[in-house]
Enzyme design. Sequence first.
Site, PDB file in Angstrom:
ATOM      1  N   ILE A  68       0.829  -1.220   0.000  1.00 20.96           N
ATOM      2  CA  ILE A  68       0.000   0.000   0.000  1.00 20.96           C
ATOM      3  C   ILE A  68       0.857   1.262   0.000  1.00 20.96           C
ATOM      4  CG2 ILE A  68      -0.192   0.114   2.549  1.00 20.96           C
ATOM      5  CD1 ILE A  68      -3.006   0.896   0.033  1.00 20.96           C
TER       6      ILE A  68
ATOM      7  N   TYR B  22      15.306 -11.276  -8.978  1.00 19.61           N
ATOM      8  CA  TYR B  22      13.962 -10.681  -8.911  1.00 19.61           C
ATOM      9  C   TYR B  22      13.031 -11.373  -9.903  1.00 19.61           C
ATOM     10  CZ  TYR B  22      10.244  -7.253  -9.816  1.00 19.61           C
ATOM     11  OH  TYR B  22       9.022  -6.651 -10.019  1.00 19.61           O
TER      12      TYR B  22
ATOM     13  N   ARG C 226       6.818   7.428  -8.484  1.00 20.37           N
ATOM     14  CA  ARG C 226       7.796   6.355  -8.673  1.00 20.37           C
ATOM     15  C   ARG C 226       8.964   6.556  -7.717  1.00 20.37           C
ATOM     16  NH1 ARG C 226       8.754   1.163 -10.256  1.00 20.37           N
ATOM     17  NH2 ARG C 226       9.308   0.979 -12.469  1.00 20.37           N
TER      18      ARG C 226
ATOM     19  N   SER D 255      11.007  -4.306  -5.152  1.00 16.57           N
ATOM     20  CA  SER D 255      10.735  -4.152  -6.587  1.00 16.57           C
ATOM     21  C   SER D 255      11.920  -3.612  -7.376  1.00 16.57           C
ATOM     22  CB  SER D 255       9.519  -3.244  -6.779  1.00 16.57           C
ATOM     23  OG  SER D 255       9.848  -1.916  -6.436  1.00 16.57           O
TER      24      SER D 255
ATOM     25  N   HIS E 246       5.810   0.661 -15.394  1.00 12.75           N
ATOM     26  CA  HIS E 246       4.877   1.792 -15.317  1.00 12.75           C
ATOM     27  C   HIS E 246       5.364   2.759 -14.244  1.00 12.75           C
ATOM     28  CE1 HIS E 246       3.344  -1.735 -13.158  1.00 12.75           C
ATOM     29  NE2 HIS E 246       2.991  -0.893 -12.217  1.00 12.75           N
TER      30      HIS E 246
ATOM     31  N   LEU F 105       0.594  -6.580  -4.031  1.00 13.77           N
ATOM     32  CA  LEU F 105       1.568  -5.697  -4.689  1.00 13.77           C
ATOM     33  C   LEU F 105       2.871  -5.609  -3.888  1.00 13.77           C
ATOM     34  CD1 LEU F 105      -0.779  -2.696  -5.620  1.00 13.77           C
ATOM     35  CD2 LEU F 105      -0.541  -4.905  -6.741  1.00 13.77           C
TER      36      LEU F 105
ATOM     37  N   GLU G 270       9.598  -8.497 -16.256  1.00 15.59           N
ATOM     38  CA  GLU G 270      10.971  -8.928 -15.983  1.00 15.59           C
ATOM     39  C   GLU G 270      11.083 -10.456 -16.116  1.00 15.59           C
ATOM     40  OE1 GLU G 270      13.456  -6.745 -15.417  1.00 15.59           O
ATOM     41  OE2 GLU G 270      15.040  -8.079 -14.677  1.00 15.59           O
TER      42      GLU G 270
ATOM     43  N   SER H  61       5.429  -9.687 -13.433  1.00 12.95           N
ATOM     44  CA  SER H  61       6.258  -8.638 -14.055  1.00 12.95           C
ATOM     45  C   SER H  61       6.794  -9.073 -15.414  1.00 12.95           C
ATOM     46  CB  SER H  61       7.441  -8.340 -13.127  1.00 12.95           C
ATOM     47  OG  SER H  61       8.428  -7.600 -13.808  1.00 12.95           O
TER      48      SER H  61
HETATM   49  P1  NAP Z   1       7.147  -0.124  -4.862  1.00 18.56           P
HETATM   50  O1  NAP Z   1       6.758   1.300  -5.052  1.00 18.56           O
HETATM   51  O2  NAP Z   1       8.577  -0.482  -4.682  1.00 18.56           O
HETATM   52  O3  NAP Z   1       6.328  -0.686  -3.596  1.00 18.56           O
HETATM   53  C1  NAP Z   1       6.636  -1.932  -3.038  1.00 18.56           C
HETATM   54  C2  NAP Z   1       5.746  -2.155  -1.819  1.00 18.56           C
HETATM   55  O4  NAP Z   1       6.036  -3.443  -1.266  1.00 18.56           O
HETATM   56  C3  NAP Z   1       5.940  -1.131  -0.700  1.00 18.56           C
HETATM   57  O5  NAP Z   1       4.664  -0.732  -0.254  1.00 18.56           O
HETATM   58  C4  NAP Z   1       6.645  -1.931   0.389  1.00 18.56           C
HETATM   59  O6  NAP Z   1       6.268  -1.502   1.681  1.00 18.56           O
HETATM   60  C5  NAP Z   1       6.039  -3.312   0.149  1.00 18.56           C
HETATM   61  N1  NAP Z   1       6.809  -4.386   0.772  1.00 18.56           N
HETATM   62  C6  NAP Z   1       8.151  -4.591   0.711  1.00 18.56           C
HETATM   63  N2  NAP Z   1       8.480  -5.658   1.464  1.00 18.56           N
HETATM   64  C7  NAP Z   1       7.333  -6.143   2.014  1.00 18.56           C
HETATM   65  C8  NAP Z   1       7.037  -7.203   2.907  1.00 18.56           C
HETATM   66  N3  NAP Z   1       7.983  -7.997   3.413  1.00 18.56           N
HETATM   67  N4  NAP Z   1       5.745  -7.411   3.259  1.00 18.56           N
HETATM   68  C9  NAP Z   1       4.772  -6.594   2.793  1.00 18.56           C
HETATM   69  N5  NAP Z   1       4.993  -5.553   1.964  1.00 18.56           N
HETATM   70  C10 NAP Z   1       6.270  -5.331   1.579  1.00 18.56           C
HETATM   71  O7  NAP Z   1       6.603  -1.016  -6.082  1.00 18.56           O
HETATM   72  P2  NAP Z   1       5.485  -0.669  -7.188  1.00 18.56           P
HETATM   73  O8  NAP Z   1       6.155  -0.015  -8.335  1.00 18.56           O
HETATM   74  O9  NAP Z   1       4.316  -0.043  -6.538  1.00 18.56           O
HETATM   75  O10 NAP Z   1       5.120  -2.141  -7.689  1.00 18.56           O
HETATM   76  C11 NAP Z   1       4.063  -2.881  -7.074  1.00 18.56           C
HETATM   77  C12 NAP Z   1       4.234  -4.352  -7.406  1.00 18.56           C
HETATM   78  O11 NAP Z   1       4.200  -4.539  -8.819  1.00 18.56           O
HETATM   79  C13 NAP Z   1       5.538  -4.981  -6.955  1.00 18.56           C
HETATM   80  O12 NAP Z   1       5.261  -6.311  -6.600  1.00 18.56           O
HETATM   81  C14 NAP Z   1       6.414  -4.949  -8.190  1.00 18.56           C
HETATM   82  O13 NAP Z   1       7.387  -5.965  -8.129  1.00 18.56           O
HETATM   83  C15 NAP Z   1       5.376  -5.206  -9.255  1.00 18.56           C
HETATM   84  N6  NAP Z   1       5.661  -4.656 -10.585  1.00 18.56           N
HETATM   85  C16 NAP Z   1       5.943  -3.326 -10.723  1.00 18.56           C
HETATM   86  C17 NAP Z   1       6.146  -2.806 -11.990  1.00 18.56           C
HETATM   87  C18 NAP Z   1       6.442  -1.340 -12.186  1.00 18.56           C
HETATM   88  O14 NAP Z   1       6.901  -0.980 -13.288  1.00 18.56           O
HETATM   89  N7  NAP Z   1       6.173  -0.485 -11.203  1.00 18.56           N
HETATM   90  C19 NAP Z   1       6.060  -3.646 -13.105  1.00 18.56           C
HETATM   91  C20 NAP Z   1       5.753  -4.984 -12.929  1.00 18.56           C
HETATM   92  C21 NAP Z   1       5.534  -5.481 -11.660  1.00 18.56           C
HETATM   93  P3  NAP Z   1       7.259  -0.809   2.749  1.00 18.56           P
HETATM   94  O15 NAP Z   1       6.805   0.608   2.863  1.00 18.56           O
HETATM   95  O16 NAP Z   1       6.966  -1.582   3.992  1.00 18.56           O
HETATM   96  O17 NAP Z   1       8.652  -0.971   2.265  1.00 18.56           O
HETATM   97  O1  G4F Z   2      13.880   1.709 -14.014  1.00 18.66           O
HETATM   98  P1  G4F Z   2      14.556   0.413 -13.843  1.00 18.66           P
HETATM   99  O2  G4F Z   2      15.363   0.219 -12.607  1.00 18.66           O
HETATM  100  O3  G4F Z   2      13.435  -0.700 -14.017  1.00 18.66           O
HETATM  101  P2  G4F Z   2      13.501  -2.278 -14.357  1.00 18.66           P
HETATM  102  O4  G4F Z   2      14.790  -2.886 -13.949  1.00 18.66           O
HETATM  103  O5  G4F Z   2      13.074  -2.460 -15.765  1.00 18.66           O
HETATM  104  O6  G4F Z   2      12.401  -2.865 -13.356  1.00 18.66           O
HETATM  105  C1  G4F Z   2      11.136  -2.231 -13.181  1.00 18.66           C
HETATM  106  O7  G4F Z   2      10.230  -2.766 -14.112  1.00 18.66           O
HETATM  107  C2  G4F Z   2       9.949  -4.173 -13.938  1.00 18.66           C
HETATM  108  C3  G4F Z   2       8.953  -4.558 -15.049  1.00 18.66           C
HETATM  109  O8  G4F Z   2       9.658  -4.941 -16.188  1.00 18.66           O
HETATM  110  C4  G4F Z   2       9.363  -4.374 -12.558  1.00 18.66           C
HETATM  111  F1  G4F Z   2       9.041  -5.673 -12.379  1.00 18.66           F
HETATM  112  C5  G4F Z   2      10.385  -3.931 -11.508  1.00 18.66           C
HETATM  113  O9  G4F Z   2       9.805  -4.075 -10.211  1.00 18.66           O
HETATM  114  C6  G4F Z   2      10.707  -2.457 -11.738  1.00 18.66           C
HETATM  115  O10 G4F Z   2       9.546  -1.706 -11.476  1.00 18.66           O
HETATM  116  O11 G4F Z   2      15.560   0.155 -15.084  1.00 18.66           O
HETATM  117  C7  G4F Z   2      15.100   0.249 -16.411  1.00 18.66           C
HETATM  118  C8  G4F Z   2      16.303   0.138 -17.349  1.00 18.66           C
HETATM  119  C9  G4F Z   2      17.210  -1.051 -17.054  1.00 18.66           C
HETATM  120  O12 G4F Z   2      17.523  -1.680 -18.281  1.00 18.66           O
HETATM  121  C10 G4F Z   2      18.463  -0.439 -16.467  1.00 18.66           C
HETATM  122  O13 G4F Z   2      19.669  -1.158 -16.737  1.00 18.66           O
HETATM  123  O14 G4F Z   2      17.112   1.299 -17.184  1.00 18.66           O
HETATM  124  C11 G4F Z   2      18.466   0.907 -17.172  1.00 18.66           C
HETATM  125  N1  G4F Z   2      19.259   1.922 -16.467  1.00 18.66           N
HETATM  126  C12 G4F Z   2      20.271   2.635 -17.012  1.00 18.66           C
HETATM  127  N2  G4F Z   2      20.824   3.441 -16.089  1.00 18.66           N
HETATM  128  C13 G4F Z   2      19.130   2.278 -15.183  1.00 18.66           C
HETATM  129  C14 G4F Z   2      20.108   3.246 -14.949  1.00 18.66           C
HETATM  130  N3  G4F Z   2      18.252   1.886 -14.227  1.00 18.66           N
HETATM  131  C15 G4F Z   2      18.365   2.465 -13.003  1.00 18.66           C
HETATM  132  N4  G4F Z   2      17.487   2.098 -12.034  1.00 18.66           N
HETATM  133  N5  G4F Z   2      19.332   3.397 -12.712  1.00 18.66           N
HETATM  134  C16 G4F Z   2      20.227   3.823 -13.653  1.00 18.66           C
HETATM  135  O15 G4F Z   2      21.095   4.650 -13.377  1.00 18.66           O
END
Ligand code: NAP
Ligand code: G4F
Length: 343
Positions: free
Chosen positions: A10, A158, A193, A83, A188, A79, A136, A134
Amino acid sequence: MSKRALITGITGQDGSYLAEHLLAQGYQVWGLIRGQANPRKSRISRLASDLSFVDGDLMDQTSLVSALDLVQPDEVYNLGAISFVPMSWQQAELVTEINGAGVLRMLEAIRIVSGLSQSRADGSGRMRFYQASSSEMFGKVAETPQSETTRFHPRSPYGVAKAYGHFITRNYRESFDLYGVSGILFNHESPRRGAEFVTRKISLAVAQIKLGLQDKLALGNLDAVRDWGFAGDYVKAMHLMLQQDEPADYVIGTGVMHSVRDAVRIAFDAVDLNWQDYVYIDPALVRPAEVETLCADSGMARAALDWAPTVTFEELMRMMVEADLRQVSREVQYGDLLLAGNW
Ligand code: NAP
Ligand code: G4F
């Protein structure tokens, strides 16, 4: 009677948008909060004042049973996760426990609270479960674009843990007739973020550079390509998935690819600066195994859920830069330390 939803994660980006969306639909919404005094609780409370909280942790099976027993939700959105992909090479075991085994714990908690045999019953009144899978998991992609039938080849601990969560959700659906779905969401983003992810790292740096607070921006692989969308659109797809008669897994993305270099160029262009004057490559930010490209085929979600993204990548990057300019200016004005996590 309004529906009840429990959201893990959340305090994260998606949890905040999903809570707002469900509250606007008339749901009663509970967020699972972990830790003794989670500093991010007040941030989400400010955004969604009608939200309720229940304590629990994906590492702790009993706490999940207690949370479900208290809330008795119609829908559970899992969720919660670590991440940030690079962290999964540093703390692989922890990431596997939370992102992989944590899914199993929640599925078992649903079975226990529903009554172990109930999950095989007629299906009415059973708790519906959403798993945050994901893109990923596609990793070293077998084909482009990626759909629900593309095979997985994860490139990070991951991605491997997420693949476990994905398959155990499918297995519980097939084994126990549990209503469980996985949304295979592509990247997303939003002004909410985390600052460690590349789009937000860029938008925040652009704002600080424009305001004279930062000189340079260090990045890793500029050639990596992602399918980036707006988080506010994607949480609507999560909700739609749980409203279908039959549970199924769906790919959610825009189908449009951009490189990290594109993201940098659009963000610096938004404040009339030339990115090449500021960006340099830090080899330490290049990953041990990279996901080079991702691109979604969301045809199934578009047809079955009538879902479509509404924000282009250019609009998204500009939205994030503008939000960070406002936030950084505010922090300068009020003399605060820079709190990138403030929404
Ligand atoms: P986020 O901003 O990093 O949020 C992660 C959440 O997980 C936080 O609320 C964190 O709470 C909670 N959490 C961490 N460890 C936990 C634990 N042990 N028990 C319960 N909660 C815990 O991630 P998001 O971008 O909102 O993504 C939401 C979900 O979608 C994640 O599962 C992520 O892997 C997945 N996902 C994200 C993307 C993307 O692009 N954003 C894409 C594909 C999948 P705390 O405040 O306690 O740390
Ligand atoms: O923004 P990123 O860290 O996201 P990444 O690794 O794609 O993962 C995110 O998306 C996943 C869905 O496909 C989620 F499951 C996951 O939880 C997360 O939300 O990196 C995006 C790209 C990577 O290829 C990375 O190598 O950006 C490249 N990058 C280049 N320079 C960087 C940087 N990424 C980060 N974080 N920081 C850099 O300085």
